[in-house]
Design an enzyme around this catalytic site. Structure first.
Site, PDB file in Angstrom:
ATOM      1  N   TYR A 101     -58.849 -15.940 -39.278  1.00  0.00           N
ATOM      2  CA  TYR A 101     -57.565 -15.775 -38.600  1.00  0.00           C
ATOM      3  C   TYR A 101     -57.220 -16.994 -37.735  1.00  0.00           C
ATOM      4  O   TYR A 101     -56.140 -17.572 -37.858  1.00  0.00           O
ATOM      5  CB  TYR A 101     -57.533 -14.494 -37.740  1.00  0.00           C
ATOM      6  CG  TYR A 101     -56.349 -14.549 -36.820  1.00  0.00           C
ATOM      7  CD1 TYR A 101     -55.070 -14.375 -37.328  1.00  0.00           C
ATOM      8  CD2 TYR A 101     -56.480 -14.897 -35.480  1.00  0.00           C
ATOM      9  CE1 TYR A 101     -53.945 -14.515 -36.527  1.00  0.00           C
ATOM     10  CE2 TYR A 101     -55.375 -15.048 -34.671  1.00  0.00           C
ATOM     11  CZ  TYR A 101     -54.118 -14.851 -35.209  1.00  0.00           C
ATOM     12  OH  TYR A 101     -53.012 -15.025 -34.415  1.00  0.00           O
ATOM     13  N   GLU A 122     -55.161 -18.785 -29.134  1.00  0.00           N
ATOM     14  CA  GLU A 122     -55.573 -17.809 -30.144  1.00  0.00           C
ATOM     15  C   GLU A 122     -56.933 -17.210 -29.804  1.00  0.00           C
ATOM     16  O   GLU A 122     -57.173 -16.029 -30.031  1.00  0.00           O
ATOM     17  CB  GLU A 122     -55.604 -18.450 -31.539  1.00  0.00           C
ATOM     18  CG  GLU A 122     -54.228 -18.828 -32.078  1.00  0.00           C
ATOM     19  CD  GLU A 122     -53.309 -17.631 -32.294  1.00  0.00           C
ATOM     20  OE1 GLU A 122     -53.782 -16.491 -32.301  1.00  0.00           O
ATOM     21  OE2 GLU A 122     -52.089 -17.847 -32.436  1.00  0.00           O
ATOM     22  N   ASP A 158     -54.274 -11.046 -38.347  1.00  0.00           N
ATOM     23  CA  ASP A 158     -54.978 -10.412 -37.227  1.00  0.00           C
ATOM     24  C   ASP A 158     -54.648  -8.917 -37.267  1.00  0.00           C
ATOM     25  O   ASP A 158     -54.040  -8.434 -38.230  1.00  0.00           O
ATOM     26  CB  ASP A 158     -54.587 -11.067 -35.889  1.00  0.00           C
ATOM     27  CG  ASP A 158     -53.155 -10.734 -35.484  1.00  0.00           C
ATOM     28  OD1 ASP A 158     -52.387 -10.222 -36.336  1.00  0.00           O
ATOM     29  OD2 ASP A 158     -52.801 -10.980 -34.325  1.00  0.00           O
TER      30      ASP A 158
END
Ligand code: SF4
Length: 373
Positions: free
Chosen positions: A130, A47, A148
């Site tokens: 996020y 991520e 996101d």
């Protein structure tokens, strides 16, 4: 034009969107390396890398990074220089510095376990709402709505939201939409499904609504406003800065290649911990040579005599662009870094790959024909 659905219809619409997306995702999902694991560390790394970088670029970096740092303990034990060298070319190096700092905190304070609590994971450097929601939902199966850029775009269109997403009320609206849609117990899968839709079908320009599994429940599509969502506030012109960089070579003993002077930026701030050529901002009434003489005198304690620029490179950052004149430079004295730099080295071409160089430095060395880009 369709009206906003009534509350009962809205519940049914939500159900259809959830179901439609989950079924579609099972059918089309791309087999990406980070989707083969529930290891929170590996999901966290993916991520972070994916935050400002496209999937095809991330895949080889992700594999190499995990080969060298397969666990959070391995990452925490590694020197920052090695982590930054792995990141070279991905850009946005603060991500790597934060990841490294956070790994050390996890090892020192959390017994090597990525936290399961929202507050604890959010307290780690570089973990915003996020990434926290993505890790908690995908790795730990918690009901957390992740938002996101891709997800924001899809939500905006599903609800035909015309407000400004950069403002607090826009963020609140998105959070409410995301939480309302989240199917309890399947948050990780749903977050990934909606992300996938945004990445592959509900793309920024010309969304492919014909292929979309939720087109019959998408308010923007029904109203023909999909190209107008999300609303884009007018852009300010990008600031431009003129820099000069010193190309300083030192002759080595016979049969050895000449050595190049590079300096390391202090850890805090833009590109902290990365290596670059000694660089100066060129003032309005300065030449590149004068700027280098001033800055290298002030921050390296050397006397610099710079020649005419050999080349110029351009580079874009998120909020500004730079043009850099590359000037050959002779030095008197040995560099002692202060101010923006905390280390200086004379390197050989063979040493170059082990350094985490800034994007400008990589372009500059290529323009000068020193090593490979
Ligand atoms: Fe996006 Fe079109 Fe699907 Fe709506 S119908 S979510 S605009 S791709």
């Amino acid at each position: 034009m369709s009206e906003t659905p009534a509350p009962r219809d809205e519940r049914e619409r939500r159900e259809r969107i959830r179901e439609g997306l989950l079924v579609w995702y099972l059918r089309v999902r791309r087999d990406l390396p980070w989707r083969r694991t529930r290891d929170p560390y590996r999901i966290w790394v993916s991520e972070v890398m994916l935050q400002q970088t496209q999937v095809p670029t991330v895949i080889p970096y992700y594999a190499r990074f995990l080969e060298d740092f397969p666990t959070v303990d391995a990452l925490a034990a590694a020197p920052l220089d090695r982590v930054l060298a792995h990141w070279q070319g991905l850009g946005y190096y603060a991500r790597a510095r934060n990841l490294h700092a956070a790994a050390r905190i996890v090892v020192e304070q959390q017994e090597g376990q990525v936290p399961r609590g929202r507050a604890a994971i959010r307290a780690l450097p570089g973990i915003g709402p996020y990434i926290a929601a993505a890790v908690l939902s995908i790795a730990y199966g918690q009901d957390e709505a992740a938002i996101d850029t891709n997800i924001a775009r899809v939500l905006c269109r599903l609800y035909d939201y015309g407000g400004d997403l950069t403002r607090a009320e826009g963020k609140r609206a998105l959070q409410a939409y995301a939480e309302a849609l989240l199917p309890p117990g399947r948050a990780g899968e749903f977050n990934t499904a909606i992300m996938e839709l945004g990445a592959t079908v509900c793309v920024a320009r010309s969304p492919r609504c014909d292929e979309c599994p939720v087109r019959e429940d998408c308010l923007a599509h029904l109203r023909g406003t999909e190209e107008l969502r999300p609303h884009r506030p007018a852009k300010r012109p990008t600031p431009y800065r003129t820099l000069a960089a010193a190309y300083c070579l030192r002759q080595a003993p016979e049969n050895e290649p000449p050595r190049l002077l590079v300096v390391r930026r202090v850890p805090a701030g833009l590109l902290g911990g990365m290596w670059e050529l000694p660089t100066a901002e060129v003032g309005a009434v300065e030449t590149p040579g004068e700027a280098l003489r001033r800055a290298l005198g002030e921050h390296l304690g050397v006397e610099a005599r710079a020649g005419e620029p050999l080349a110029r490179v351009e580079h874009g950052y998120s909020h500004f662009r730079v043009g850099v004149d590359l000037c050959p430079c002779d030095l008197t004295g040995e560099p002692h870094p202060t101010g923006p730099w905390d280390a200086a080295r004379w390197i050989t071409p063979a040493e170059r790959p082990s350094l985490g160089l800034t994007g400008v430095a990589v372009k500059s060395l290529a323009a000068l024909g020193w090593g490979e880009e």
